[in-house]
Write a protein that holds these residues in place. Structure first.
Motif, PDB file in Angstrom:
ATOM      1  N   ARG A  33      42.281  39.377  36.040  1.00 37.75           N
ATOM      2  CA  ARG A  33      42.571  39.713  37.666  1.00 37.75           C
ATOM      3  C   ARG A  33      41.118  40.202  39.051  1.00 37.75           C
ATOM      4  N   LEU A  34      40.532  39.713  40.070  1.00 40.90           N
ATOM      5  CA  LEU A  34      39.771  40.107  40.648  1.00 40.90           C
ATOM      6  C   LEU A  34      39.809  40.422  41.314  1.00 40.90           C
ATOM      7  N   LEU A  35      39.562  41.711  43.248  1.00 36.01           N
ATOM      8  CA  LEU A  35      39.987  41.638  43.877  1.00 36.01           C
ATOM      9  C   LEU A  35      39.638  40.869  45.105  1.00 36.01           C
ATOM     10  N   LYS A  36      40.228  40.454  45.983  1.00 38.79           N
ATOM     11  CA  LYS A  36      39.430  39.898  47.212  1.00 38.79           C
ATOM     12  C   LYS A  36      39.360  40.529  48.727  1.00 38.79           C
ATOM     13  N   TYR A  37      38.674  40.031  49.240  1.00 40.16           N
ATOM     14  CA  TYR A  37      38.712  40.816  50.899  1.00 40.16           C
ATOM     15  C   TYR A  37      38.058  39.541  51.165  1.00 40.16           C
ATOM     16  N   PRO A  38      38.722  39.596  53.199  1.00 40.37           N
ATOM     17  CA  PRO A  38      37.871  39.263  53.907  1.00 40.37           C
ATOM     18  C   PRO A  38      36.366  37.597  53.983  1.00 40.37           C
ATOM     19  N   ALA A  39      36.390  37.301  54.235  1.00 40.50           N
ATOM     20  CA  ALA A  39      35.072  36.587  54.266  1.00 40.50           C
ATOM     21  C   ALA A  39      34.244  37.025  54.630  1.00 40.50           C
ATOM     22  N   GLU A  40      33.993  37.863  56.043  1.00 43.58           N
ATOM     23  CA  GLU A  40      33.336  38.416  57.230  1.00 43.58           C
ATOM     24  C   GLU A  40      33.226  39.115  56.732  1.00 43.58           C
ATOM     25  N   ASN A  41      33.382  39.563  55.171  1.00 43.01           N
ATOM     26  CA  ASN A  41      32.573  41.302  54.523  1.00 43.01           C
ATOM     27  C   ASN A  41      31.813  41.340  53.353  1.00 43.01           C
ATOM     28  N   SER A  42      31.332  39.657  52.823  1.00 45.39           N
ATOM     29  CA  SER A  42      31.757  39.498  52.385  1.00 45.39           C
ATOM     30  C   SER A  42      29.862  39.956  51.726  1.00 45.39           C
ATOM     31  N   PRO A  46      34.343  46.266  51.899  1.00 52.43           N
ATOM     32  CA  PRO A  46      34.729  47.398  52.422  1.00 52.43           C
ATOM     33  C   PRO A  46      35.076  48.063  51.462  1.00 52.43           C
ATOM     34  N   GLN A  47      34.706  48.545  50.693  1.00 49.97           N
ATOM     35  CA  GLN A  47      35.677  49.661  49.996  1.00 49.97           C
ATOM     36  C   GLN A  47      34.475  50.258  48.548  1.00 49.97           C
ATOM     37  N   THR A  48      34.387  51.281  48.097  1.00 47.80           N
ATOM     38  CA  THR A  48      32.877  52.101  47.118  1.00 47.80           C
ATOM     39  C   THR A  48      33.727  50.953  45.881  1.00 47.80           C
ATOM     40  N   VAL A  49      33.241  51.323  44.786  1.00 48.77           N
ATOM     41  CA  VAL A  49      32.826  51.438  43.929  1.00 48.77           C
ATOM     42  C   VAL A  49      34.717  52.150  43.145  1.00 48.77           C
ATOM     43  N   GLU A  50      34.096  52.814  43.656  1.00 53.49           N
ATOM     44  CA  GLU A  50      34.906  54.036  43.507  1.00 53.49           C
ATOM     45  C   GLU A  50      37.008  53.801  43.519  1.00 53.49           C
ATOM     46  N   GLN A  51      36.567  53.105  45.276  1.00 50.32           N
ATOM     47  CA  GLN A  51      37.445  52.442  45.825  1.00 50.32           C
ATOM     48  C   GLN A  51      38.816  51.615  44.996  1.00 50.32           C
ATOM     49  N   SER A  93      32.020  34.163  40.205  1.00 45.89           N
ATOM     50  CA  SER A  93      32.093  33.927  41.799  1.00 45.89           C
ATOM     51  C   SER A  93      32.034  32.560  42.171  1.00 45.89           C
ATOM     52  N   ILE A  94      30.403  32.432  42.008  1.00 46.61           N
ATOM     53  CA  ILE A  94      29.867  30.714  42.280  1.00 46.61           C
ATOM     54  C   ILE A  94      30.201  29.597  41.664  1.00 46.61           C
ATOM     55  N   LYS A  95      30.542  30.258  39.886  1.00 49.22           N
ATOM     56  CA  LYS A  95      31.076  29.255  39.856  1.00 49.22           C
ATOM     57  C   LYS A  95      32.692  28.526  40.211  1.00 49.22           C
ATOM     58  N   CYS A 105      39.561  29.936  50.885  1.00 47.68           N
ATOM     59  CA  CYS A 105      38.956  30.626  50.971  1.00 47.68           C
ATOM     60  C   CYS A 105      38.290  31.168  52.670  1.00 47.68           C
ATOM     61  N   ASP A 106      39.163  31.801  53.102  1.00 47.70           N
ATOM     62  CA  ASP A 106      38.350  32.469  54.137  1.00 47.70           C
ATOM     63  C   ASP A 106      38.768  33.903  53.704  1.00 47.70           C
ATOM     64  N   LYS A 107      38.836  34.247  51.825  1.00 51.16           N
ATOM     65  CA  LYS A 107      38.474  35.540  51.762  1.00 51.16           C
ATOM     66  C   LYS A 107      37.641  35.409  50.325  1.00 51.16           C
ATOM     67  N   VAL A 108      36.377  36.282  49.807  1.00 53.36           N
ATOM     68  CA  VAL A 108      35.502  36.074  49.392  1.00 53.36           C
ATOM     69  C   VAL A 108      36.102  36.806  48.289  1.00 53.36           C
ATOM     70  N   MET A 109      35.763  36.411  46.833  1.00 52.80           N
ATOM     71  CA  MET A 109      36.059  37.442  45.277  1.00 52.80           C
ATOM     72  C   MET A 109      34.601  38.329  45.679  1.00 52.80           C
ATOM     73  N   ASP A 110      35.250  40.253  45.049  1.00 50.52           N
ATOM     74  CA  ASP A 110      34.513  41.249  45.168  1.00 50.52           C
ATOM     75  C   ASP A 110      33.619  41.194  43.661  1.00 50.52           C
ATOM     76  N   ILE A 111      32.171  41.278  44.589  1.00 51.51           N
ATOM     77  CA  ILE A 111      31.021  40.820  43.183  1.00 51.51           C
ATOM     78  C   ILE A 111      30.473  42.242  43.371  1.00 51.51           C
ATOM     79  N   TYR A 112      31.519  43.056  44.075  1.00 48.04           N
ATOM     80  CA  TYR A 112      30.288  44.454  44.106  1.00 48.04           C
ATOM     81  C   TYR A 112      30.912  45.483  43.339  1.00 48.04           C
ATOM     82  N   SER A 113      31.986  45.165  43.297  1.00 46.49           N
ATOM     83  CA  SER A 113      32.177  46.829  42.284  1.00 46.49           C
ATOM     84  C   SER A 113      32.227  46.071  40.156  1.00 46.49           C
ATOM     85  N   GLY A 114      32.793  45.235  40.042  1.00 48.86           N
ATOM     86  CA  GLY A 114      32.543  45.194  38.836  1.00 48.86           C
ATOM     87  C   GLY A 114      34.108  45.492  37.925  1.00 48.86           C
TER      88      GLY A 114
END
Length: 482
Positions: A33-42, A46-51, A93-95, A105-114
């Motif tokens: 289960r991976l977090l999502k956030y608004p597409a405009e923040n792709s 909106p948050q750090t890895v630690e958060q 995420s691409i797959k 699709c108004d939100k995107v998957m978190d691809i930065y924190s892992g």
């Protein structure tokens, strides 16, 4: 599962909610289960890895330390936080992007924190040795929710403990599933709302899937089974599972609501039977545990909001008492602050809500305890139940049944199905969501006062669907004055 050897080809899109996206392994009974956030923040998370790590760890802690104690450990799967290779997450995420519903699709998957939450795949449970028939899993979201079409389903019927009312509720969940009812076979969704898939409400296809699970009652092997018989079998087996406990004979509690009303005034399902025909829920059943937790909300949102404002004012004056801090080394660290509004979700948090005084002494401690109770109750009101059914052969023994129970076919003396019951969707409700809950409640009341409880003009009636009018005992759910 070796985290350093993750391959996106071994994972597939499973589903998603408002705040997270889920993928499942093609062979192992595991989901991520991976977090999502608004597409405009792709491009600007909106948050750090630690958060992100702390957000997921809070979900685990809340489930394992709070909800598990209230609902019963046997029903809960809390999972664990994992750190995934970033390249794997990006390729994943691409797959899955083309498999996502357009309206999600108004939100995107978190691809930065892992960061992700690893859980068992409850739609494809590992209950016993493999058989020729895949597990059948039914997901029920107990709340009414936001529905696009009218439905005759009422949670008060499902939680009544009365078999006729429970059958009525399950019957209409099947007839109008929307976002409250899904059926999975071997991990694949075979029946759900039309919003999920254009083919997901094909009743004939559903009946084709269901028949092999219910052929053995009353010597019905190779005999003709009508659609009504198959669906009635499913309804009865589901009701049996929801009323059963985790072993032993649970005490039947006939009245846990005090002076509150336990039936819907809008339902035309024989009101005398509704008022006087409730058998109560066994105390070890999943429905009883959920109901008891929902009843922690004793004030409703109107009575709670002044207490929320009391806590909010205190936090403005003393912001360090909110609950979670971050160390200079940027590692997530929970401190045991006094109010724990944002965690940590530990035994102290649980003790606060369980030992809340009965009378308001004007303190912030009382106010925050009532807010905690409300948030926990809202989680219980928004949870889902997963019932897994697995056919058992005549030769199959009792080995390996530590995590499941026999469910005797209601039409046969022999154990035809093994089952497990789980509760999912147990995220903590944010403290800051309480004002929006109040606005929603006020909007509902305003709509009722404006319309006098009548349906909007042009509202479609519930479709005739899969049951005859006599079987449905047709009624329309309306707001009625209490």
């Amino acid at each position: 599962m070796e985290l350093d050897k993750m391959d996106e080809k071994e994972w597939k899109y499973h589903g998603e909610g408002n705040k997270s996206l889920v993928v499942s392994h093609v062979q192992l009974s595991r989901v991520l289960r991976l977090l999502k956030y608004p597409a405009e923040n792709s491009e600007n998370p909106p948050q750090t890895v630690e958060q992100a790590f702390r957000q997921i760890q809070n979900i685990v802690d809340f489930s394992s330390n709070v909800m598990s104690s209230l609902l019963g450990e046997k029903f809960i799967h809390s999972g664990e936080v994992v750190k995934l290779p970033l390249e794997f997450v990006r390729q994943l995420s691409i797959k899955v992007q083309h498999q996502r519903p357009a309206w999600r699709c108004d939100k995107v998957m978190d691809i930065y924190s892992g960061c992700a939450l690893c859980l068992p795949n409850l739609t494809s449970p590992v209950l016993h040795l493999p058989t020729h028939t895949a597990p059948l899993c039914i997901e029920i979201k107990v709340a009414n929710g936001k529905w696009k079409r009218l439905s005759l389903y009422c949670p008060l019927d499902l939680f009544s403990g009365n078999r006729q009312r429970m059958d009525f509720a399950i019957r209409h969940l099947i007839e109008e599933p929307q976002n409250n009812f899904k059926i999975f076979k071997g991990g694949q969704c075979i029946y759900s709302s039309k919003e999920v898939s254009d083919d997901s409400m094909d009743l004939n296809a559903l009946l084709h899937h269901l028949r092999p699970y219910f052929l053995h009652g009353n010597n019905r092997i190779n005999s003709h089974m009508t659609s009504k018989t198959v669906l009635n079998d499913l309804i009865q087996v589901l009701a049996n599972a929801l009323l059963s406990g985790g072993g032993g004979d649970g005490e039947v509690v006939t009245d846990t609501r005090g002076g509150g009303r336990s039936f819907c005034e809008a339902s035309l399902l024989n009101k005398e039977r509704i008022r006087h025909g409730s058998a109560g829920l066994p105390s070890d059943s999943v429905l009883f545990r959920i109901l008891q937790t929902q009843m922690l909300d004793t004030l409703d949102i109107e009575g709670l909001f002044p207490l929320y404002r009391r806590v909010e004012q205190h936090l403005q004056d003393f912001p360090k008492e909110r609950g979670t801090v971050w160390s200079p080394a940027s590692l997530p660290v929970c401190v045991r602050t006094r109010l724990q509004v944002e965690g940590p979700y530990n035994e102290t948090f649980l003790e606060k809500l369980q030992k809340c005084p009965t009378e308001d002494d004007g303190s912030v401690e009382y106010a925050v305890a009532k807010v905690h109770q409300y948030r926990v109750a809202m989680t219980a009101k928004d949870c889902s139940i997963m019932v897994a059914l697995v056919p058992r052969s005549e030769e199959e023994g009792d080995e390996g049944l530590a995590t499941q129970r026999r469910l005797r076919d209601f039409l046969s003396p022999r154990p035809a199905l093994s089952y497990s019951v789980s509760i999912l969707d147990l995220d903590p409700k944010p403290f800051d969501s309480i004002p929006s809950q109040l606005r929603l409640d006020q909007k509902i009341v305003s709509c009722y006062l404006r319309t006098g409880g009548a349906l909007p003009k042009g509202s479609p009636s519930p479709h005739s669907g899969i049951f005859t009018a006599a079987e449905r005992e047709d009624c329309t759910l309306l707001f009625h004055p209490v």
